[in-house]
Design a protein around this motif. Structure first.
Motif, PDB file in Angstrom:
ATOM      1  N   ALA A  57       2.706  27.304 -19.661  1.00  0.00           N
ATOM      2  CA  ALA A  57       3.776  27.717 -18.755  1.00  0.00           C
ATOM      3  C   ALA A  57       3.736  29.225 -18.531  1.00  0.00           C
ATOM      4  O   ALA A  57       3.994  29.701 -17.417  1.00  0.00           O
ATOM      5  CB  ALA A  57       5.133  27.298 -19.318  1.00  0.00           C
ATOM      6  N   VAL A  58       3.419  29.980 -19.581  1.00  0.00           N
ATOM      7  CA  VAL A  58       3.287  31.431 -19.438  1.00  0.00           C
ATOM      8  C   VAL A  58       2.130  31.762 -18.505  1.00  0.00           C
ATOM      9  O   VAL A  58       2.250  32.614 -17.610  1.00  0.00           O
ATOM     10  CB  VAL A  58       3.081  32.098 -20.818  1.00  0.00           C
ATOM     11  CG1 VAL A  58       2.682  33.563 -20.648  1.00  0.00           C
ATOM     12  CG2 VAL A  58       4.354  31.998 -21.644  1.00  0.00           C
ATOM     13  N   GLU A  64       0.443  31.495 -10.642  1.00  0.00           N
ATOM     14  CA  GLU A  64       1.017  31.123  -9.344  1.00  0.00           C
ATOM     15  C   GLU A  64       1.191  32.351  -8.441  1.00  0.00           C
ATOM     16  O   GLU A  64       0.798  32.315  -7.271  1.00  0.00           O
ATOM     17  CB  GLU A  64       2.345  30.386  -9.539  1.00  0.00           C
ATOM     18  CG  GLU A  64       2.192  28.986 -10.110  1.00  0.00           C
ATOM     19  CD  GLU A  64       1.299  28.091  -9.264  1.00  0.00           C
ATOM     20  OE1 GLU A  64       1.347  28.191  -8.017  1.00  0.00           O
ATOM     21  OE2 GLU A  64       0.549  27.283  -9.839  1.00  0.00           O
ATOM     22  N   PRO A  65       1.764  33.460  -8.941  1.00  0.00           N
ATOM     23  CA  PRO A  65       1.802  34.676  -8.110  1.00  0.00           C
ATOM     24  C   PRO A  65       0.395  35.197  -7.767  1.00  0.00           C
ATOM     25  O   PRO A  65       0.179  35.706  -6.664  1.00  0.00           O
ATOM     26  CB  PRO A  65       2.557  35.682  -8.991  1.00  0.00           C
ATOM     27  CG  PRO A  65       3.405  34.843  -9.876  1.00  0.00           C
ATOM     28  CD  PRO A  65       2.575  33.628 -10.173  1.00  0.00           C
ATOM     29  N   ILE A  93       2.465  42.154  -9.085  1.00  0.00           N
ATOM     30  CA  ILE A  93       2.328  41.213 -10.198  1.00  0.00           C
ATOM     31  C   ILE A  93       2.283  41.970 -11.512  1.00  0.00           C
ATOM     32  O   ILE A  93       2.921  41.593 -12.496  1.00  0.00           O
ATOM     33  CB  ILE A  93       1.071  40.339 -10.015  1.00  0.00           C
ATOM     34  CG1 ILE A  93       1.243  39.427  -8.798  1.00  0.00           C
ATOM     35  CG2 ILE A  93       0.801  39.510 -11.271  1.00  0.00           C
ATOM     36  CD1 ILE A  93      -0.010  38.682  -8.397  1.00  0.00           C
ATOM     37  N   SER A  94       1.529  43.088 -11.532  1.00  0.00           N
ATOM     38  CA  SER A  94       1.479  43.914 -12.743  1.00  0.00           C
ATOM     39  C   SER A  94       2.847  44.505 -13.064  1.00  0.00           C
ATOM     40  O   SER A  94       3.198  44.679 -14.229  1.00  0.00           O
ATOM     41  CB  SER A  94       0.444  45.041 -12.572  1.00  0.00           C
ATOM     42  OG  SER A  94      -0.865  44.525 -12.613  1.00  0.00           O
ATOM     43  N   ARG A  95       3.617  44.808 -12.025  1.00  0.00           N
ATOM     44  CA  ARG A  95       4.960  45.362 -12.231  1.00  0.00           C
ATOM     45  C   ARG A  95       5.950  44.285 -12.705  1.00  0.00           C
ATOM     46  O   ARG A  95       6.723  44.512 -13.631  1.00  0.00           O
ATOM     47  CB  ARG A  95       5.478  45.974 -10.926  1.00  0.00           C
ATOM     48  CG  ARG A  95       6.844  46.656 -11.067  1.00  0.00           C
ATOM     49  CD  ARG A  95       7.476  46.932  -9.707  1.00  0.00           C
ATOM     50  NE  ARG A  95       7.849  45.683  -9.023  1.00  0.00           N
ATOM     51  CZ  ARG A  95       8.432  45.642  -7.833  1.00  0.00           C
ATOM     52  NH1 ARG A  95       8.683  46.750  -7.175  1.00  0.00           N
ATOM     53  NH2 ARG A  95       8.744  44.475  -7.276  1.00  0.00           N
ATOM     54  N   ASP A  96       5.916  43.123 -12.065  1.00  0.00           N
ATOM     55  CA  ASP A  96       6.930  42.100 -12.308  1.00  0.00           C
ATOM     56  C   ASP A  96       6.595  41.146 -13.457  1.00  0.00           C
ATOM     57  O   ASP A  96       7.500  40.521 -14.028  1.00  0.00           O
ATOM     58  CB  ASP A  96       7.155  41.282 -11.032  1.00  0.00           C
ATOM     59  CG  ASP A  96       7.674  42.130  -9.879  1.00  0.00           C
ATOM     60  OD1 ASP A  96       8.263  43.195 -10.156  1.00  0.00           O
ATOM     61  OD2 ASP A  96       7.484  41.726  -8.715  1.00  0.00           O
ATOM     62  N   TYR A  97       5.310  41.016 -13.782  1.00  0.00           N
ATOM     63  CA  TYR A  97       4.886  40.102 -14.854  1.00  0.00           C
ATOM     64  C   TYR A  97       3.962  40.824 -15.835  1.00  0.00           C
ATOM     65  O   TYR A  97       2.836  40.379 -16.085  1.00  0.00           O
ATOM     66  CB  TYR A  97       4.157  38.887 -14.265  1.00  0.00           C
ATOM     67  CG  TYR A  97       4.932  38.129 -13.217  1.00  0.00           C
ATOM     68  CD1 TYR A  97       5.768  37.067 -13.561  1.00  0.00           C
ATOM     69  CD2 TYR A  97       4.826  38.469 -11.864  1.00  0.00           C
ATOM     70  CE1 TYR A  97       6.474  36.364 -12.594  1.00  0.00           C
ATOM     71  CE2 TYR A  97       5.532  37.775 -10.890  1.00  0.00           C
ATOM     72  CZ  TYR A  97       6.357  36.729 -11.258  1.00  0.00           C
ATOM     73  OH  TYR A  97       7.059  36.030 -10.301  1.00  0.00           O
ATOM     74  N   PRO A  98       4.413  41.945 -16.403  1.00  0.00           N
ATOM     75  CA  PRO A  98       3.510  42.751 -17.233  1.00  0.00           C
ATOM     76  C   PRO A  98       2.982  42.031 -18.462  1.00  0.00           C
ATOM     77  O   PRO A  98       1.781  42.109 -18.761  1.00  0.00           O
ATOM     78  CB  PRO A  98       4.371  43.958 -17.612  1.00  0.00           C
ATOM     79  CG  PRO A  98       5.792  43.471 -17.506  1.00  0.00           C
ATOM     80  CD  PRO A  98       5.774  42.519 -16.355  1.00  0.00           C
ATOM     81  N   TYR A  99       3.852  41.313 -19.175  1.00  0.00           N
ATOM     82  CA  TYR A  99       3.405  40.636 -20.398  1.00  0.00           C
ATOM     83  C   TYR A  99       2.580  39.388 -20.074  1.00  0.00           C
ATOM     84  O   TYR A  99       1.554  39.135 -20.716  1.00  0.00           O
ATOM     85  CB  TYR A  99       4.606  40.277 -21.277  1.00  0.00           C
ATOM     86  CG  TYR A  99       5.299  41.482 -21.852  1.00  0.00           C
ATOM     87  CD1 TYR A  99       4.649  42.290 -22.789  1.00  0.00           C
ATOM     88  CD2 TYR A  99       6.585  41.839 -21.454  1.00  0.00           C
ATOM     89  CE1 TYR A  99       5.276  43.417 -23.316  1.00  0.00           C
ATOM     90  CE2 TYR A  99       7.213  42.956 -21.977  1.00  0.00           C
ATOM     91  CZ  TYR A  99       6.557  43.738 -22.904  1.00  0.00           C
ATOM     92  OH  TYR A  99       7.168  44.858 -23.423  1.00  0.00           O
ATOM     93  N   ILE A 119      -6.224  25.046 -13.312  1.00  0.00           N
ATOM     94  CA  ILE A 119      -5.985  26.441 -12.941  1.00  0.00           C
ATOM     95  C   ILE A 119      -7.310  27.146 -12.674  1.00  0.00           C
ATOM     96  O   ILE A 119      -7.430  27.924 -11.713  1.00  0.00           O
ATOM     97  CB  ILE A 119      -5.186  27.173 -14.036  1.00  0.00           C
ATOM     98  CG1 ILE A 119      -3.748  26.624 -14.093  1.00  0.00           C
ATOM     99  CG2 ILE A 119      -5.152  28.682 -13.775  1.00  0.00           C
ATOM    100  CD1 ILE A 119      -2.884  27.274 -15.153  1.00  0.00           C
ATOM    101  N   ILE A 120      -8.311  26.877 -13.506  1.00  0.00           N
ATOM    102  CA  ILE A 120      -9.639  27.463 -13.302  1.00  0.00           C
ATOM    103  C   ILE A 120     -10.187  27.078 -11.935  1.00  0.00           C
ATOM    104  O   ILE A 120     -10.721  27.913 -11.202  1.00  0.00           O
ATOM    105  CB  ILE A 120     -10.609  27.012 -14.417  1.00  0.00           C
ATOM    106  CG1 ILE A 120     -10.162  27.579 -15.770  1.00  0.00           C
ATOM    107  CG2 ILE A 120     -12.042  27.445 -14.099  1.00  0.00           C
ATOM    108  CD1 ILE A 120     -10.984  27.075 -16.940  1.00  0.00           C
TER     109      ILE A 120
END
Length: 207
Positions: A57-58, A64-65, A93-99, A119-120
């Motif tokens: 899920a992580v 998805e983004p 994406i780097s800003r909103d989903y950093p971890y 996903i691959i």
């Protein structure tokens, strides 16, 4: 799906993203995720079933983004507009989903042992689609002829670094965290390097 369920799942994914990013998959304990999310440990299993499913899920929370970021290549026939929007989307994406971005990068660096096959496949298809569009613009004389996949790799590296090496960047800038201005400046620099470095031209307007 109830509002409470959605809220709790989002809290768990945010917490899991940070714990997985800091500890890695093997060393992560669901108790630590539950503690950070401020939820009972059984909630982790109630909502996600297992640590493996939560890890997926992580990964999905950022893939998805990542997949959606390619939309400008479909929306715009003008390579200047498409690349400008694409670079900005990747930085956001780097800003909103950093971890979650760090988790994804770590997964890739370790040979993607836990990345689901579907996903691959989707990411591979996206790369082929983007490379084909770049090749088409090159054939039209709208940008320099270079290996399109390596251009994509360069864009990925320069945008992803704002998540993966956030500590180094904030240290170099002398600030505790990056703000919107930093990301706007990053987008401007990377976009200029790509547009001017690859001699990208706007597509002629069809009347």
């Amino acid at each position: 799906m109830s509002r409470i369920r959605v809220k709790n799942e989002e809290k768990i994914i945010r917490a899991a993203s940070r714990i997985f990013a800091e500890n890695g998959y093997a060393a992560t304990k669901t108790a630590d995720i539950a503690g950070l999310a401020e939820l009972p440990k059984p909630n982790i299993y109630y909502y996600f079933g297992s640590k493996e499913k939560l890890y997926r899920a992580v990964l999905e929370s950022v893939t998805e983004p990542l997949l959606a970021a390619s939309a400008p290549f479909i929306e715009y026939q003008d390579p200047v507009k498409a690349l400008t929007a694409y670079i900005k989307a990747k930085l956001m994406i780097s800003r909103d989903y950093p971890y979650a971005s760090k988790v994804f990068a770590s997964e890739i660096m370790h040979g993607a042992p836990h990345l689901p096959e579907d996903i691959i496949v989707r990411l591979s298809e996206q790369t082929r689609t983007l490379a084909a569009k770049l090749s088409d613009w090159m054939a039209q004389g709208l940008m320099a002829r270079i290996e399109p996949r390596h251009l994509l790799f360069a864009i990925w590296a320069s945008t992803q670094t704002y998540a993966d090496f956030n500590w180094q960047i904030t240290m170099a800038l002398g600030k505790a965290e990056l703000d919107d201005v930093d990301f706007e400046q990053a987008a401007a620099v990377i976009t200029r390097l790509v547009i001017e470095g690859c001699a990208v031209k706007s597509a002629p307007v069809v009347s």
